[in-house]
Write an enzyme that holds these catalytic residues in place. Structure first.
Site, PDB file in Angstrom:
ATOM      1  N   ASP A  41       0.820  -1.203   0.000  1.00  0.00           N
ATOM      2  CA  ASP A  41       0.000   0.000   0.000  1.00  0.00           C
ATOM      3  C   ASP A  41       0.853   1.252   0.000  1.00  0.00           C
ATOM      4  OD1 ASP A  41      -2.618   0.535  -0.134  1.00  0.00           O
ATOM      5  OD2 ASP A  41      -3.094  -0.005   1.929  1.00  0.00           O
ATOM      6  N   LYS A  63      -0.655   5.323  -4.411  1.00  0.00           N
ATOM      7  CA  LYS A  63      -0.653   6.499  -5.287  1.00  0.00           C
ATOM      8  C   LYS A  63       0.744   7.071  -5.496  1.00  0.00           C
ATOM      9  CE  LYS A  63      -4.851   7.892  -3.250  1.00  0.00           C
ATOM     10  NZ  LYS A  63      -5.389   8.727  -2.249  1.00  0.00           N
ATOM     11  N   MET A 184      -5.990  11.810   8.209  1.00  0.00           N
ATOM     12  CA  MET A 184      -6.432  12.353   6.910  1.00  0.00           C
ATOM     13  C   MET A 184      -7.164  13.683   7.090  1.00  0.00           C
ATOM     14  SD  MET A 184      -7.788   8.740   5.331  1.00  0.00           S
ATOM     15  CE  MET A 184      -8.261   7.998   6.887  1.00  0.00           C
TER      16      MET A 184
HETATM   17  N1  SAH Z   1      -3.905   2.220   8.832  1.00  0.00           N
HETATM   18  C1  SAH Z   1      -3.150   3.450   9.013  1.00  0.00           C
HETATM   19  C2  SAH Z   1      -3.947   4.671   8.630  1.00  0.00           C
HETATM   20  C3  SAH Z   1      -4.294   4.745   7.144  1.00  0.00           C
HETATM   21  S1  SAH Z   1      -5.116   6.211   6.710  1.00  0.00           S
HETATM   22  C4  SAH Z   1      -2.660   3.519  10.465  1.00  0.00           C
HETATM   23  O1  SAH Z   1      -3.099   2.724  11.301  1.00  0.00           O
HETATM   24  O2  SAH Z   1      -1.812   4.367  10.741  1.00  0.00           O
HETATM   25  C5  SAH Z   1      -3.792   7.231   6.171  1.00  0.00           C
HETATM   26  C6  SAH Z   1      -3.548   8.354   7.143  1.00  0.00           C
HETATM   27  O3  SAH Z   1      -2.785   7.879   8.255  1.00  0.00           O
HETATM   28  C7  SAH Z   1      -2.743   9.524   6.617  1.00  0.00           C
HETATM   29  O4  SAH Z   1      -3.542  10.410   5.885  1.00  0.00           O
HETATM   30  C8  SAH Z   1      -2.265  10.153   7.902  1.00  0.00           C
HETATM   31  O5  SAH Z   1      -3.304  10.869   8.532  1.00  0.00           O
HETATM   32  C9  SAH Z   1      -1.967   8.919   8.728  1.00  0.00           C
HETATM   33  N2  SAH Z   1      -0.568   8.491   8.667  1.00  0.00           N
HETATM   34  C10 SAH Z   1      -0.091   7.346   8.156  1.00  0.00           C
HETATM   35  N3  SAH Z   1       1.244   7.241   8.352  1.00  0.00           N
HETATM   36  C11 SAH Z   1       1.605   8.368   9.015  1.00  0.00           C
HETATM   37  C12 SAH Z   1       2.835   8.852   9.543  1.00  0.00           C
HETATM   38  N4  SAH Z   1       3.969   8.169   9.438  1.00  0.00           N
HETATM   39  N5  SAH Z   1       2.824  10.040  10.208  1.00  0.00           N
HETATM   40  C13 SAH Z   1       1.694  10.738  10.364  1.00  0.00           C
HETATM   41  N6  SAH Z   1       0.504  10.333   9.884  1.00  0.00           N
HETATM   42  C14 SAH Z   1       0.457   9.169   9.220  1.00  0.00           C
END
Ligand code: SAH
Length: 264
Positions: A41, A63, A184
């Site tokens: 992903d 993406k 997000m």
């Molecule tokens: N399953 C993931 C979330 C997916 S949705 C989880 O548990 O973290 C994607 C969102 O996760 C992004 O838009 C952002 O808000 C957040 N995100 C993912 N990785 C991140 C990171 N390293 N630092 C900050 N936000 C992050």
């Protein structure tokens, strides 16, 4: 009598954590090592592919690189076909597979196709974000609980529910003393800020935004609810980032004061 179709391969949804490869679980590493097909992903750090077999088929379905993301239905079809062909399929998802990122939908669709998918947890971005700031998600004096909420709910004809009621959430967070962790949310920050204030969260509620938590490029900004959007823009932070709202962040100031006092 109907003979159930024979499922040869197997499938596991694996949480890749927030980015730092050392935050992977041992189970995740073992699953990556065993995989013959990996569907990767967006937001998964490619460094973790160092544990993949050299002959494994790696498919990026995000993406990144400016390409359009692969439609969800296509990813699910790919998984189902690969499992039926006897492959050991690992679906790598950022953070935890069951916090946003559609892990639940994938498990359901595979189940409908007669395939039971294993799930390996990962450290979710919101948890990594507060840890990066040196504060907890809950604290006996400052927050009795935590809400993980998306700032980008499914909208339009496909949506089965109303979008997030930020005003109601604000009132609950204030009264029940909850930390809000908004995923997000950067693109919609103006509306989120406004509605949280309208809902009764005080203007001076501490807020932090952490971009790329746990990665070398990690950046953060701290602010108050009233100044969130302005300070976020001034700092030039963008996705992927989480917004943290609540009194747990007051611990940050204390930690910094301690550091100053003790000269550390
Ligand atoms: N399953 C993931 C979330 C997916 S949705 C989880 O548990 O973290 C994607 C969102 O996760 C992004 O838009 C952002 O808000 C957040 N995100 C993912 N990785 C991140 C990171 N390293 N630092 C900050 N936000 C992050």
């Amino acid at each position: 009598m109907n003979t159930p179709s024979l499922i040869q391969g197997r499938c596991t949804l694996v949480g890749a954590g927030p980015g730092d490869p050392e935050l992977l679980t041992l189970k995740a590493v073992k699953a990556i090592q065993a995989a013959t097909v990996l569907l990767v992903d967006d937001l998964v750090n490619d460094e973790i592919l160092q544990w993949a077999r050299p002959e494994a088929r790696i498919v990026h379905v995000g993406k990144r690189g400016g390409c359009k993301s692969t439609p969800q239905s296509f990813i699910e079809k790919l998984m189902i076909t690969a499992v039926r062909e006897g492959e050991t399929v690992v679906r790598l998802k950022g953070g935890d597979p069951f916090i946003f990122g559609r892990g639940g939908e994938e498990v359901e669709h595979l189940r409908e196709a007669g395939i039971e998918c294993g799930v390996i947890n990962g450290i979710t971005a919101g948890l990594a974000a507060v840890t990066a700031l040196g504060v907890p998600l809950t604290h006996r004096d400052r927050a009795q609980g935590v809400v993980f909420v998306t700032g980008h709910a499914k909208t339009g004809a496909a949506a089965r529910h109303e979008p997030t009621d930020w005003r109601a959430l604000a009132a609950t967070a204030r009264d029940a003393r909850l930390t809000l962790v908004i995923y997000m949310g950067v693109a919609g920050v103006d509306a989120i800020q406004q509605q949280l204030q309208d809902g009764g969260l005080p203007a001076d509620t501490p807020v932090a935004v952490v971009q790329q938590a746990s990665l070398p490029g990690q950046r953060q900004v701290t602010s108050t609810l009233a100044n969130l959007a302005t300070d976020l823009r001034a700092a030039g932070l963008g996705s992927p980032a989480v917004i943290v709202v609540g009194d747990v962040l007051r611990g940050m100031a204390a930690a910094q004061q301690d550091a100053a006092r003790f000269g550390t």
